[in-house]
Design a protein around this motif. Structure first.
Motif, mmCIF file in Angstrom:
data_model
loop_
_atom_site.group_PDB
_atom_site.id
_atom_site.type_symbol
_atom_site.label_atom_id
_atom_site.label_comp_id
_atom_site.label_asym_id
_atom_site.label_seq_id
_atom_site.Cartn_x
_atom_site.Cartn_y
_atom_site.Cartn_z
ATOM 1 N N UNK A 136 0.824 -1.208 0.000
ATOM 2 C CA UNK A 136 0.000 0.000 0.000
ATOM 3 C C UNK A 136 0.862 1.264 0.000
ATOM 4 N N UNK A 137 1.949 1.248 0.770
ATOM 5 C CA UNK A 137 2.842 2.409 0.806
ATOM 6 C C UNK A 137 3.525 2.601 -0.545
ATOM 7 N N UNK A 138 3.956 1.481 -1.143
ATOM 8 C CA UNK A 138 4.639 1.534 -2.437
ATOM 9 C C UNK A 138 3.699 2.029 -3.534
ATOM 10 N N UNK A 139 2.458 1.545 -3.538
ATOM 11 C CA UNK A 139 1.490 1.993 -4.549
ATOM 12 C C UNK A 139 1.238 3.493 -4.440
ATOM 13 N N UNK A 140 1.111 3.970 -3.223
ATOM 14 C CA UNK A 140 0.902 5.403 -3.013
ATOM 15 C C UNK A 140 2.102 6.195 -3.528
ATOM 16 N N UNK A 141 3.313 5.703 -3.232
ATOM 17 C CA UNK A 141 4.538 6.368 -3.691
ATOM 18 C C UNK A 141 4.660 6.336 -5.205
ATOM 19 N N UNK A 142 4.279 5.219 -5.802
ATOM 20 C CA UNK A 142 4.420 5.057 -7.250
ATOM 21 C C UNK A 142 3.617 6.123 -7.996
ATOM 22 N N UNK A 143 2.432 6.403 -7.498
ATOM 23 C CA UNK A 143 1.608 7.437 -8.125
ATOM 24 C C UNK A 143 2.286 8.798 -8.044
ATOM 25 N N UNK A 144 2.867 9.105 -6.883
ATOM 26 C CA UNK A 144 3.556 10.386 -6.693
ATOM 27 C C UNK A 144 4.755 10.502 -7.634
ATOM 28 N N UNK A 145 5.556 9.430 -7.706
ATOM 29 C CA UNK A 145 6.774 9.438 -8.524
ATOM 30 C C UNK A 145 6.439 9.515 -10.010
ATOM 31 N N UNK A 146 5.471 8.739 -10.451
ATOM 32 C CA UNK A 146 5.100 8.747 -11.869
ATOM 33 C C UNK A 146 4.566 10.110 -12.300
ATOM 34 N N UNK A 147 3.783 10.728 -11.447
ATOM 35 C CA UNK A 147 3.251 12.054 -11.773
ATOM 36 C C UNK A 147 4.379 13.073 -11.935
ATOM 37 N N UNK A 148 5.337 13.040 -11.026
ATOM 38 C CA UNK A 148 6.449 13.998 -11.108
ATOM 39 C C UNK A 148 7.339 13.673 -12.302
ATOM 40 N N UNK A 149 7.586 12.391 -12.542
ATOM 41 C CA UNK A 149 8.417 11.986 -13.686
ATOM 42 C C UNK A 149 7.788 12.463 -14.988
ATOM 43 N N UNK A 150 6.467 12.370 -15.085
ATOM 44 C CA UNK A 150 5.766 12.832 -16.274
ATOM 45 C C UNK A 150 5.921 14.326 -16.486
ATOM 46 N N UNK A 151 5.817 15.087 -15.401
ATOM 47 C CA UNK A 151 5.971 16.546 -15.499
ATOM 48 C C UNK A 151 7.389 16.919 -15.910
ATOM 49 N N UNK A 152 8.371 16.216 -15.349
ATOM 50 C CA UNK A 152 9.773 16.506 -15.679
ATOM 51 C C UNK A 152 10.087 16.134 -17.130
ATOM 52 N N UNK A 153 9.498 15.056 -17.622
ATOM 53 C CA UNK A 153 9.711 14.643 -19.012
ATOM 54 C C UNK A 153 9.176 15.708 -19.971
ATOM 55 N N UNK A 154 8.016 16.270 -19.652
ATOM 56 C CA UNK A 154 7.438 17.335 -20.474
ATOM 57 C C UNK A 154 8.309 18.593 -20.419
ATOM 58 N N UNK A 155 8.799 18.899 -19.209
ATOM 59 C CA UNK A 155 9.648 20.080 -19.056
ATOM 60 C C UNK A 155 10.947 19.918 -19.828
ATOM 61 N N UNK A 156 11.461 18.693 -19.881
ATOM 62 C CA UNK A 156 12.705 18.434 -20.619
ATOM 63 C C UNK A 156 12.504 18.659 -22.110
ATOM 64 N N UNK A 170 16.145 9.624 -13.375
ATOM 65 C CA UNK A 170 16.248 8.858 -12.129
ATOM 66 C C UNK A 170 14.888 8.620 -11.494
ATOM 67 N N UNK A 171 13.933 9.520 -11.765
ATOM 68 C CA UNK A 171 12.575 9.282 -11.273
ATOM 69 C C UNK A 171 11.958 8.056 -11.952
ATOM 70 N N UNK A 172 12.249 7.878 -13.233
ATOM 71 C CA UNK A 172 11.740 6.706 -13.936
ATOM 72 C C UNK A 172 12.380 5.429 -13.393
ATOM 73 N N UNK A 173 13.671 5.510 -13.068
ATOM 74 C CA UNK A 173 14.345 4.363 -12.452
ATOM 75 C C UNK A 173 13.708 4.028 -11.099
ATOM 76 N N UNK A 174 13.375 5.064 -10.350
ATOM 77 C CA UNK A 174 12.722 4.862 -9.055
ATOM 78 C C UNK A 174 11.331 4.256 -9.249
#
Length: 377
Positions: A136-156, A170-174
């Protein structure tokens, strides 16, 4: 600094909290979600060094270090999608600095064991319980990380953020690490990368928090020997695998003796052949889990343990006493507690042997240092 006490329903969280805080405020009932709003308690950290100094000085006041525990309601499978009272409870965990994960390591047909369906009792399985909470903790974290990774990919892609591509990588690796069912605390972060550490702090990942497994054993285990408990070795192996810690403890017994006098508690432990209570060991380990240590000040007026983070330098440690001490810091007179003890607490002998040191601004304070600060403002 706060530690969140977490676990599945009916594993003994509230019973342990009652024992830790010596209070019956956390209703301990045999049904899921008996803890809805988190209970919070400030707890003294056991320290035999402080006790001894207070005895030597016959001090007027003894002030221990403290740590805060929060009793968080039982999670069930699906919490990250809102099952039970999941989202609310995950938010409570996010506010804590570390986690005490209570794991059921006892058999009792009178206490239902809940993992997913709150109406269905299941067999005791501490590893499955650990994985259920981690999931449950990992699933919650995964959503947070994927959302930020997506924003950073667009910014790049836009070219407006020079560091976005590296962060997205590194966010995608995480995210891949989390997708494999592994907690963030086992990911290979770079502690020297200040930007990465800043991002981690902003995300507040649940599975990145340090964990202490509290193996809640039965009262019979204390009589027959915890080494004979079949569940504790399983948790010990799991803790070793992920670099976490574990401590066996009987929450029910600790709750029963929580209101004993020190003499009564000492007699009980001696009768059981136990040197220190599981509760004292748990509180001390929790303090260490937060990366905290204590330095000591002594005297007839007061003996006190002061809380600092490991790696704190002398001026900043002085600032814990008063801001003027840090602002006008000149030097620190330091005696290691072990040196005091080795010389039977004869301060004159310690000084004669040159064991009282004068330290400057770059000195990193050590756990158990007995310090007197010289300052001028």
């Amino acid at each position: 600094m706060k530690l969140g006490i977490v676990g599945l329903p009916n594993v003994g969280k509230s019973t342990l909290f009652n024992a830790i805080t010596s209070t019956k405020n956390a209703e301990a009932a045999n049904y899921p979600f008996c803890t809805i709003e988190p209970n919070s308690g400030i707890v003294a950290v056991p320290d035999k060094r402080l006790d001894k100094l207070a005895e030597i000085w016959q001090t007027n006041k003894k002030t221990p270090a403290i740590v805060e525990f929060v009793d968080i309601a039982g999670l069930v499978k699906g919490a990250s999608q809102g099952a039970g009272l999941g989202n609310k409870f995950l938010g409570h965990i996010r506010e804590c600095d570390a986690i005490v994960h209570v794991v059921r390591c006892f058999d009792d047909d009178n206490i239902i064991h809940v993992v997913e369906d709150v109406t269905k009792a299941e067999a005791v399985d501490p590893i499955a319980d650990i994985e259920a909470i981690d999931y449950e903790l990992i699933l919650s974290d995964l959503e947070v990380v994927q959302n930020r990774a997506g924003r950073m990919a667009k910014a790049a892609k836009s070219g407006n953020n020079k560091g976005a591509a590296a962060e997205a990588a590194w966010l995608q690796q995480l995210a891949d690490h989390l997708s494999a069912g592994k907690p963030a605390r086992s990911f290979d972060f770079d502690p020297t990368d200040t930007e990465q550490q800043t991002v981690l702090h902003e995300m507040g990942l649940l599975s990145a928090k340090p964990v202490l497994y509290a193996c809640n054993v039965g009262e019979d285990d204390l009589m027959e020997g915890i080494e004979n408990n079949k569940y504790v070795p399983l948790v010990a192996a799991r803790a070793k695998e992920e670099g976490a810690r574990y401590i066996p403890i009987c929450a029910k017994t600790e709750e029963d003796i929580a209101d004993y006098s020190p003499e009564e508690k000492k007699a009980f432990l001696a009768e059981m052949g136990i040197e220190a209570s599981g509760l004292d060991n748990l509180i001390t380990a929790s303090y260490d889990l937060l990366g905290l240590i204590s330095f000591l000040t002594d005297g007839k007026k007061e003996c006190r343990a002061w809380t600092i983070r490991k790696g704190t330098k002398a001026p900043q440690a002085a600032g814990k006493i008063h801001s003027d001490f840090e602002r006008g810091f000149i030097r620190a007179s330091v005696i290691g507690y072990n040196d005091l003890e080795a010389n039977n607490f004869d301060y004159a002998a310690v000084k004669a042997k040159g064991l009282q040191r004068t330290e400057g601004k770059e000195y990193v304070v050590q756990d158990g240092d007995v310090i007197e600060f010289l300052f001028n403002v």
